[in-house]
Design a protein around this motif. Sequence first.
Motif, mmCIF file in Angstrom:
data_model
loop_
_atom_site.group_PDB
_atom_site.id
_atom_site.type_symbol
_atom_site.label_atom_id
_atom_site.label_comp_id
_atom_site.label_asym_id
_atom_site.label_seq_id
_atom_site.Cartn_x
_atom_site.Cartn_y
_atom_site.Cartn_z
ATOM 1 N N PRO A 125 0.352 -22.031 -67.126
ATOM 2 C CA PRO A 125 0.279 -22.902 -68.235
ATOM 3 C C PRO A 125 1.024 -22.164 -69.539
ATOM 4 N N LYS A 143 -1.231 -27.276 -76.543
ATOM 5 C CA LYS A 143 -2.379 -26.540 -76.024
ATOM 6 C C LYS A 143 -3.565 -26.803 -77.008
ATOM 7 N N SER A 144 -3.242 -27.335 -78.069
ATOM 8 C CA SER A 144 -4.328 -27.610 -79.187
ATOM 9 C C SER A 144 -4.985 -28.933 -78.973
ATOM 10 N N ALA A 146 -4.596 -30.636 -75.621
ATOM 11 C CA ALA A 146 -4.679 -31.004 -74.343
ATOM 12 C C ALA A 146 -5.260 -29.845 -73.404
ATOM 13 N N GLN A 147 -5.820 -29.971 -72.424
ATOM 14 C CA GLN A 147 -6.292 -28.993 -71.419
ATOM 15 C C GLN A 147 -5.209 -28.886 -70.453
ATOM 16 N N ASN A 149 -4.049 -27.232 -66.684
ATOM 17 C CA ASN A 149 -4.433 -26.378 -65.619
ATOM 18 C C ASN A 149 -3.319 -26.385 -64.559
ATOM 19 N N GLN A 159 -4.248 -32.506 -69.365
ATOM 20 C CA GLN A 159 -5.428 -33.518 -69.492
ATOM 21 C C GLN A 159 -5.481 -33.675 -71.130
ATOM 22 N N TYR A 161 -7.343 -34.653 -74.829
ATOM 23 C CA TYR A 161 -8.736 -34.693 -75.453
ATOM 24 C C TYR A 161 -8.471 -36.332 -75.824
#
Length: 276
Positions: A125, A143-144, A146-147, A149, A159, A161
Motif C-alpha cells: 500500500p 490514502k485519506s 480511500a482504503q 488493501n 475502495q 469512502y
Amino acid sequence: MATHFSSTGPMRSIFQLKSNPPKCLLFLPDSCHRRAETATCRASSVSVRQWSSAANYSRLVKLSNKPIVVRQLAHKRNGVVRCATIEEIEAEKSSIEKDVKARMERTIDMVRTNFNSVRTGRSNPAMLDKIEVEYYGSPVSLKSIAQINTPDSSSLLIQPYDKSSLKSIEKAIVSSDLGMTPNNDGEVIRLTLPQLTSERRKELSKVVAKQAEEGKVAVRNIRRDALKAYEKLQKEKKLSEDNVKDLSSDLQKLTDEYMKKIDSIYKQKEKELLKV
C-alpha cells in the motif's frame, strides 16, 4: 533667550546639580518650561532637595540672591549590555541540537517514503503514498479518501469512502509514474502489478540511488546550518573557539550516524528491487 519667572505658583520643574552625590533637585515655578534652553529665576523662588536619577537633567550654574541661570542639558543614556547566563547559553545549544536531530529524523522519514513509492516485485500500500487526487477542487492524498488493501502479493485494491471520487482516483493513477493500469468496476479500483523486467529493475535501482543521495544532501545541509548557528554564538562571545570545535566534532558524529541510516535503508531497497 532668557526668561524671567515669578516666585508664585506650585514648584514642579525638576533639575539636578552636576556635583557628585548627594545629588539635588531644583524646583522651579510652572512657568519654567523644560524645553527652554536657557532660563533665569530668582533664588528666593527655588528650593533644593535630595534626588537621584539617570533621566535628563539641568545643571545649576550659580546659586545666590542674584538671578539663577539654568541651562538645559541633553543627557545621553548609554545602552546596558547584559551578559548571557550559563543557563541561557546551554538552552541555546540544546535548542540547536534538538532542531538538528528533529530535521535529520524527518529526512530519514522522507527517504523511506520515497523508497516506498518505488514498486518492487510485491504489492505494498505504501506504493500509493505519493499519489494525490483532485477531490472537490483540492489535491488530497489517496490514502485519506480511500482504503487500500493487498488481496495478494501482486495486486492492490482501492475502495474509496466516496464513490464519486472513483474517476478522479483512476485519473491520478494513470498520470503517475507507477506504470500500472487501474481497473475501475464502479465500486472499487484494482491494480495488478506487472512483473518487473531486469532492465526495469536496474532503472528503478538508479531512481532509488538518486533519492538516497538527495537524502544525504539534506543531512549535510542540516549540519551546515547548525555550524552557522554555533559560529554565531561564538561571535556573540557565548561560546569559545574550543567549545565550537567540540560541538562541531559531535555534530559530525551525528551526521555520520544518519548517513549510515540512509545507506542501510538504501541497500535494503536495492536488494528488494534486484530480487527476481
